[in-house]
Design a protein around this motif. Sequence first.
Motif, mmCIF file in Angstrom:
data_model
loop_
_atom_site.group_PDB
_atom_site.id
_atom_site.type_symbol
_atom_site.label_atom_id
_atom_site.label_comp_id
_atom_site.label_asym_id
_atom_site.label_seq_id
_atom_site.Cartn_x
_atom_site.Cartn_y
_atom_site.Cartn_z
ATOM 1 N N GLY A 142 2.635 6.641 -13.053
ATOM 2 C CA GLY A 142 2.499 5.303 -12.490
ATOM 3 C C GLY A 142 1.192 4.636 -12.882
ATOM 4 O O GLY A 142 0.168 5.293 -13.043
ATOM 5 N N GLU A 143 1.222 3.346 -13.063
ATOM 6 C CA GLU A 143 0.039 2.591 -13.433
ATOM 7 C C GLU A 143 -0.332 1.649 -12.301
ATOM 8 O O GLU A 143 0.385 0.685 -12.030
ATOM 9 N N PRO A 144 -1.450 1.921 -11.613
ATOM 10 C CA PRO A 144 -1.833 1.084 -10.471
ATOM 11 C C PRO A 144 -1.958 -0.392 -10.817
ATOM 12 O O PRO A 144 -1.716 -1.256 -9.969
ATOM 13 N N GLU A 145 -2.373 -0.698 -12.056
ATOM 14 C CA GLU A 145 -2.550 -2.094 -12.449
ATOM 15 C C GLU A 145 -1.241 -2.873 -12.380
ATOM 16 O O GLU A 145 -1.253 -4.101 -12.310
ATOM 17 N N LEU A 146 -0.144 -2.156 -12.395
ATOM 18 C CA LEU A 146 1.167 -2.787 -12.310
ATOM 19 C C LEU A 146 1.284 -3.628 -11.035
ATOM 20 O O LEU A 146 1.919 -4.680 -11.023
ATOM 21 N N ALA A 197 0.823 -1.206 0.000
ATOM 22 C CA ALA A 197 0.000 0.000 0.000
ATOM 23 C C ALA A 197 0.862 1.264 0.000
ATOM 24 O O ALA A 197 0.542 2.241 -0.680
ATOM 25 N N CYS A 198 1.952 1.240 0.752
ATOM 26 C CA CYS A 198 2.876 2.395 0.751
ATOM 27 C C CYS A 198 3.434 2.623 -0.647
ATOM 28 O O CYS A 198 3.500 3.761 -1.132
ATOM 29 N N LEU A 199 3.826 1.546 -1.286
ATOM 30 C CA LEU A 199 4.353 1.630 -2.650
ATOM 31 C C LEU A 199 3.283 2.134 -3.608
ATOM 32 O O LEU A 199 3.535 3.018 -4.442
ATOM 33 N N ASP A 200 2.084 1.587 -3.482
ATOM 34 C CA ASP A 200 0.973 1.947 -4.358
ATOM 35 C C ASP A 200 0.670 3.441 -4.284
ATOM 36 O O ASP A 200 0.447 4.097 -5.308
ATOM 37 N N ARG A 201 0.680 4.001 -3.072
ATOM 38 C CA ARG A 201 0.359 5.418 -2.905
ATOM 39 C C ARG A 201 1.399 6.339 -3.525
ATOM 40 O O ARG A 201 1.102 7.487 -3.836
#
Length: 198
Positions: A34-38, A21-25
Amino acid sequence: MSLLELIAVADERGLAASGLACLDRCLPLLADGGEPELLRPLWGSCEDGRDWDTRLTAAREAMEGEDVADETAALVRKMLGAAPSDWSADPLREWARACSLVALEIHRQFDIPTGGDTGGDGVQDSTEQLKRWSAGEAEGAGPLVAGELHRQIKILETLAETAGTAGSAGGLRGALDRSTEGRRVLRAVMSRRARGRS
């Protein structure tokens, strides 16, 4: 409980989801936003670690194709690169702690006005400050850092409350939803700062 205490008692599911989650944010820091689907396949492994190592390898390869604009953005790639392939508590806990501090540092940087002075004794002072915030001492935390601390704590609390229950999958969805909210906040802050520079 403080953020550090929550990380200290979290299980593999909570640690993996917290770090992810930290990385995603922080994905908006990448040059193309950045592409969240990644990272989405990795979220699917957080419940029980199934295919974690395989999906982690695929995410790393995909991340290599993302442009990195500066040193701060490079931290995002390093966060994923440091993720352990082994689905076990000790390496996941170390990774989750590191991701937590990196995410807080990134938000701290955006709390500082453009061209502003961070004050203190540079990197060492910043690291100690981040550790104090993680330990529950919120004094001196700007609004972005305070928001990020709250998100990290709530994610870990929700994951702990739903571990081993019928709501386990819902706990992970809640973590992803909070992460998505945080990503939007950071993207908005970055957009305002970019407009201010133009």
